[in-house]
Design an enzyme around this catalytic site. Structure first.
Site, mmCIF file in Angstrom:
data_model
loop_
_atom_site.group_PDB
_atom_site.id
_atom_site.type_symbol
_atom_site.label_atom_id
_atom_site.label_comp_id
_atom_site.label_asym_id
_atom_site.label_seq_id
_atom_site.Cartn_x
_atom_site.Cartn_y
_atom_site.Cartn_z
ATOM 1 N N LEU A 128 88.157 56.185 27.639
ATOM 2 C CA LEU A 128 89.288 55.557 26.953
ATOM 3 C C LEU A 128 89.167 55.621 25.431
ATOM 4 O O LEU A 128 89.920 54.956 24.732
ATOM 5 C CB LEU A 128 89.445 54.100 27.405
ATOM 6 C CG LEU A 128 89.901 53.900 28.846
ATOM 7 C CD1 LEU A 128 89.929 52.420 29.206
ATOM 8 C CD2 LEU A 128 91.258 54.528 29.087
ATOM 9 N N CYS A 146 82.336 49.394 26.564
ATOM 10 C CA CYS A 146 83.557 48.891 27.217
ATOM 11 C C CYS A 146 83.506 48.996 28.742
ATOM 12 O O CYS A 146 83.791 48.034 29.439
ATOM 13 C CB CYS A 146 84.769 49.653 26.704
ATOM 14 S SG CYS A 146 84.970 49.517 24.917
ATOM 15 N N HIS A 147 83.159 50.163 29.259
ATOM 16 C CA HIS A 147 83.234 50.368 30.705
ATOM 17 C C HIS A 147 81.954 50.930 31.304
ATOM 18 O O HIS A 147 81.936 51.292 32.477
ATOM 19 C CB HIS A 147 84.428 51.277 31.035
ATOM 20 C CG HIS A 147 85.727 50.686 30.597
ATOM 21 N ND1 HIS A 147 86.383 51.108 29.472
ATOM 22 C CD2 HIS A 147 86.451 49.667 31.104
ATOM 23 C CE1 HIS A 147 87.478 50.384 29.323
ATOM 24 N NE2 HIS A 147 87.542 49.499 30.298
ATOM 25 N N GLY A 148 80.905 51.055 30.485
ATOM 26 C CA GLY A 148 79.600 51.408 31.022
ATOM 27 C C GLY A 148 79.278 52.878 31.168
ATOM 28 O O GLY A 148 78.256 53.219 31.763
#
Length: 187
Positions: A128, A146-148
């Site tokens: 992203l 943010c999302h690993g």
């Protein structure tokens, strides 16, 4: 009745007259005036500084970058990581089998031949667009907060959700201590 004679060229040793001077002065004034009027028009056709900066290549001096250090620079408004890989990182990255990766890429496909200790890559996660953190949680590479997603020391994705590796911008080495980003072929 006395008549006055007009001054002749014989009266002036160099043959110049007042009329010649006025002619030259008027001509010079006209040239300066035309140049002053034309300058803004010509200058308006050149790209502005922001446009030039947006696409112009940038030079990065590699000499002050220590082993293992990552320098962040911006080119075309995008974050670029320049990483000086250690000998251990190079050995570790060469040992990874590309087939075991989410987006398979050999080590030599991520760096330039003859400059294997330098990685130049975009600095945004391919999931992203977050900015991954270097060496997060003891991971040798980058971790996206943010999302690993995780990326190894040469920007290959090792854990998702990022679907692909960190992209490589166009760059070329200008000797051993300088790289020009924005010029040359990728990887």
């Amino acid at each position: 009745m006395a008549t006055t004679a007009a001054p002749s060229d014989a009266a002036h040793p160099h043959g110049s007259t007042r009329r010649d001077f006025l002619f030259l002065a008027t001509g010079a004034g006209a040239v300066v005036g035309a140049a002053a009027l034309a300058w803004p028009f010509v200058a308006s056709m050149a790209p502005d500084a922001e446009t030039i900066a947006a696409g112009a290549p940038i030079d990065v001096d590699l000499s002050p970058i220590a082993d293992g250090q990552i320098v962040n620079v911006f080119w075309r408004g995008k974050l670029i990581f320049v990483r000086h890989l250690t000998e251990k990182e190079v050995a570790d990255m060469k040992a990874v089998a590309p087939a075991s990766m989410i987006d398979p890429a050999p080590f030599l496909g991520r760096v330039k031949s003859g400059h294997e200790r330098w990685l130049v890559t975009y600095g945004n996660c391919t999931h992203l667009g977050c900015v991954p953190i270097a060496n997060a949680n003891g991971h040798e590479g980058w971790g996206c907060p943010c999302h690993g997603s995780q990326f190894d020391a040469v920007g290959r994705v090792t854990r998702g959700p990022a679907p692909i590796n960190l992209p490589i911008p166009p760059y070329a080495f200008q000797g051993d201590t300088k790289v020009r980003i924005g010029e040359g072929a990728t990887a």
